[in-house]
Design an enzyme around this catalytic site. Structure first.
Site, mmCIF file in Angstrom:
data_model
loop_
_atom_site.group_PDB
_atom_site.id
_atom_site.type_symbol
_atom_site.label_atom_id
_atom_site.label_comp_id
_atom_site.label_asym_id
_atom_site.label_seq_id
_atom_site.Cartn_x
_atom_site.Cartn_y
_atom_site.Cartn_z
ATOM 1 N N HIS A 63 4.298 -3.323 -10.545
ATOM 2 C CA HIS A 63 4.359 -2.229 -9.570
ATOM 3 C C HIS A 63 5.665 -2.271 -8.777
ATOM 4 O O HIS A 63 5.786 -2.993 -7.788
ATOM 5 C CB HIS A 63 3.172 -2.342 -8.608
ATOM 6 C CG HIS A 63 2.940 -1.122 -7.794
ATOM 7 N ND1 HIS A 63 1.682 -0.697 -7.426
ATOM 8 C CD2 HIS A 63 3.791 -0.213 -7.271
ATOM 9 C CE1 HIS A 63 1.782 0.412 -6.713
ATOM 10 N NE2 HIS A 63 3.065 0.719 -6.595
ATOM 11 N N HIS A 65 9.115 0.301 -7.358
ATOM 12 C CA HIS A 65 9.773 1.609 -7.196
ATOM 13 C C HIS A 65 11.283 1.374 -7.186
ATOM 14 O O HIS A 65 11.813 0.904 -6.175
ATOM 15 C CB HIS A 65 9.336 2.262 -5.877
ATOM 16 C CG HIS A 65 7.856 2.489 -5.787
ATOM 17 N ND1 HIS A 65 7.247 3.652 -6.207
ATOM 18 C CD2 HIS A 65 6.846 1.697 -5.338
ATOM 19 C CE1 HIS A 65 5.930 3.571 -6.017
ATOM 20 N NE2 HIS A 65 5.669 2.381 -5.492
ATOM 21 N N TRP A 66 11.923 1.681 -8.284
ATOM 22 C CA TRP A 66 13.377 1.468 -8.354
ATOM 23 C C TRP A 66 14.145 2.758 -8.036
ATOM 24 O O TRP A 66 15.358 2.802 -8.185
ATOM 25 C CB TRP A 66 13.764 0.893 -9.721
ATOM 26 C CG TRP A 66 13.435 -0.568 -9.861
ATOM 27 C CD1 TRP A 66 12.909 -1.400 -8.911
ATOM 28 C CD2 TRP A 66 13.605 -1.380 -11.033
ATOM 29 N NE1 TRP A 66 12.748 -2.665 -9.409
ATOM 30 C CE2 TRP A 66 13.170 -2.684 -10.716
ATOM 31 C CE3 TRP A 66 14.085 -1.124 -12.322
ATOM 32 C CZ2 TRP A 66 13.198 -3.734 -11.647
ATOM 33 C CZ3 TRP A 66 14.115 -2.162 -13.240
ATOM 34 C CH2 TRP A 66 13.679 -3.450 -12.902
ATOM 35 N N ARG A 67 13.395 3.791 -7.621
ATOM 36 C CA ARG A 67 13.979 5.016 -7.045
ATOM 37 C C ARG A 67 14.940 5.766 -7.950
ATOM 38 O O ARG A 67 15.701 6.614 -7.459
ATOM 39 C CB ARG A 67 14.699 4.694 -5.720
ATOM 40 C CG ARG A 67 13.823 4.049 -4.661
ATOM 41 C CD ARG A 67 12.684 4.927 -4.232
ATOM 42 N NE ARG A 67 11.954 4.345 -3.104
ATOM 43 C CZ ARG A 67 10.627 4.346 -2.990
ATOM 44 N NH1 ARG A 67 9.870 4.916 -3.928
ATOM 45 N NH2 ARG A 67 10.049 3.813 -1.945
ATOM 46 N N ASN A 279 1.582 1.870 2.600
ATOM 47 C CA ASN A 279 0.349 2.410 2.026
ATOM 48 C C ASN A 279 -0.131 1.542 0.883
ATOM 49 O O ASN A 279 0.644 1.332 -0.042
ATOM 50 C CB ASN A 279 0.580 3.813 1.454
ATOM 51 C CG ASN A 279 0.387 4.881 2.478
ATOM 52 O OD1 ASN A 279 -0.128 4.638 3.561
ATOM 53 N ND2 ASN A 279 0.830 6.074 2.138
ATOM 54 N N ASP A 306 4.533 -3.860 -5.258
ATOM 55 C CA ASP A 306 4.748 -2.517 -4.693
ATOM 56 C C ASP A 306 6.120 -2.451 -4.012
ATOM 57 O O ASP A 306 6.267 -1.860 -2.932
ATOM 58 C CB ASP A 306 3.630 -2.147 -3.708
ATOM 59 C CG ASP A 306 3.585 -0.646 -3.431
ATOM 60 O OD1 ASP A 306 4.404 0.103 -4.007
ATOM 61 O OD2 ASP A 306 2.738 -0.226 -2.620
ATOM 62 N N PRO A 324 6.471 5.026 4.324
ATOM 63 C CA PRO A 324 5.676 3.830 4.042
ATOM 64 C C PRO A 324 6.289 3.001 2.912
ATOM 65 O O PRO A 324 6.728 3.547 1.907
ATOM 66 C CB PRO A 324 4.329 4.400 3.604
ATOM 67 C CG PRO A 324 4.630 5.757 3.064
ATOM 68 C CD PRO A 324 5.876 6.246 3.765
ATOM 69 N N GLY A 325 6.298 1.686 3.092
ATOM 70 C CA GLY A 325 6.704 0.823 1.986
ATOM 71 C C GLY A 325 7.603 -0.322 2.401
ATOM 72 O O GLY A 325 8.347 -0.225 3.382
#
Ligand code: DOR
Length: 433
Positions: A63, A65-67, A279, A306, A324-325
């Site tokens: 999980h 997020h490499w955007r 989140n 995450d 969030p993050g």
């Protein structure tokens, strides 16, 4: 990502691999990108003296997020994979909530090509379950799979209609793709933080634990009925963990929790600092404890970070307004090692199982140092104490909730396919003539 053809012998590390049962000081020979031999007294031209260090199978993060595409100001495949390598991760699953969203074959094939050229670690592409993550029309999962999709997920958002989610599971099953589910009921999740005492004292609207629990229950019931391969991600409440436990033998279901839900609580809401918005939200101590217990007992299968980079302008805001993050890759091992292993709440072996063996099994063919396995490994100094400093983060962003904290246990080197992709001890590689 190149596979190293040169041989490398890692000498004298304490090798811990729960899957092959290794737990001893020994040597490991890497050749042709694989683990070639394990045993004491191995000799060879190229060696890395690792006395006093621990050698683990490379960690696997399902999980992140490499955007990319769209928010390369926050992270790229290059910087995300470098941050992963700095945290000992050798395989990662990239989430599809990018801009554009990864819901078309052409975006998937583009990402696969870029990973090949730009990633330091192995990376897999998760595609959206629904077009535009809108929870309405299913994506063309078969075509997405042909283009290189590894799994499907609407991560970042919960799917609101049970009927739509059920159809998604059925289609994913026929397409042969696992489903990763972010469980959140948006009719209940109307606040910015957990709906508890710190939120009330700070006057910040909260979301109840039931926002996660109701969605988790729905997902598990549907997983049982459809037979789809379902992974519940970032479990953060005691009841959701309990529900996963109930359904474990009734459905093809696995679950993870995050380093931050294992180590931080909603007490941080009192700082009013946007840094601590995430989140699902940070929960009270009882949830943290029970989620940790569920990880210890194997009800929650593994840890996933995450990893969610955000720019300073999106985080340096009041809690209600912040994005969030948290960053996750670089601190995951050290945070859990410091908070749980060193406090006797989790064994080191279970932590390695939760960061390597179990997620490695989930993605397939990773997470072990058995002979013949890919030479993906993490070399760690368990005794090194370090302070998490923003200027030292490898990620392009700085939003780590551990900034300024002292953690114990630090990555020294990470190897993917026999090649050192993160190296704080270059000088230890001795070339012998
Ligand atoms: O805190 C989060 N941030 N949770 C998510 O599910 C998505 C992520 C993001 O993309 O920033």
């Amino acid at each position: 990502m190149r596979e190293a053809s040169r041989e490398l012998i890692i000498r004298g590390a304490h090798v811990l691999d729960p899957l092959s049962g290794l737990d001893e000081v020994t040597d490991v020979r890497l050749a042709a990108g694989r683990v070639a031999e394990v045993g004491a007294g191995l000799r060879g031209a190229r060696r890395l003296d690792a006395d006093g260090l621990h050698l683990f199978p490379g960690f696997v993060d399902v999980h992140a997020h490499w955007r990319t595409p769209g928010r390369e100001d926050e992270e790229t495949i290059e910087t995300g994979s470098a941050a992963a390598a700095a945290g000992g991760f050798t395989s990662v699953v990239m989430m599809p909530n990018t801009d554009p969203i990864v819901d078309k074959p052409v975006i998937v094939s583009g990402l696969v090509r870029r990973i090949e050229n730009e990633s330091r670690v192995r990376a897999h592409v998760s595609v959206a379950l629904h077009e535009g993550l809108r929870g309405e029309r299913l994506t063309e999962m078969r075509l997405l799979k042909e283009a290189g999709a590894f799994c499907v997920s609407d991560d970042g958002l919960g799917t609101q209609s049970a009927g739509v989610l059920r159809n998604g599971m059925l289609y994913a099953k026929t397409a042969g793709l696992p489903v990763i589910l972010h469980c959140e009921d948006h009719t209940l999740a109307t606040g910015a933080v957990h709906d508890g005492v710190p939120a009330a004292l700070a006057g910040i609207p909260g979301s109840p634990a039931s926002a996660e629990d109701a969605a988790t229950a729905t997902a598990l019931v549907l997983a049982t009925e459809t037979g789809a391969k379902v992974h519940i991600t970032h479990v953060s409440t005691a009841l959701s963990a309990g529900l996963v436990g109930y359904f474990k033998d009734r459905a093809d279901v696995t679950a993870d929790t995050t380093p931050h839900h294992l180590t931080l609580t909603d007490e941080l809401v009192g700082t009013l600092d946007g840094m601590y918005r995430v989140n699902p939200p940070l929960r009270p101590e009882k949830h943290r404890r029970d989620v940790g217990e569920a990880l210890r007992g194997g009800i929650l299968d593994f840890v996933a970070t995450d990893h969610a980079p955000h720019s300073l302008s999106e985080k340096d805001l009041p809690l209600e307004e912040a994005a969030p993050g948290f960053l996750g890759h670089e601190t995951a091992f050290a945070a859990i090692h410091t908070e749980l292993v060193l406090k006797d709440k989790l064994s080191l072996s279970r932590l390695i199982e939760a960061m390597a063996s179990a997620p490695g099994r989930w993605i397939g063919g990773a997470g072990t140092l058995g002979v013949g396995a890919p030479a993906d490994l993490a070399l760690v100094d368990l005794s090194e104490e370090w302070t998490v400093r923003p200027e030292e983060m490898v990620s392009r962003s700085r939003n780590s909730p551990y900034l300024g904290q002292k953690l114990r246990g630090r990555l020294v080197g990470t190897v993917v396919g026999g090649e050192l992709v993160y190296d704080r001890i270059g000088e230890r590689v001795g070339e012998r003539v």
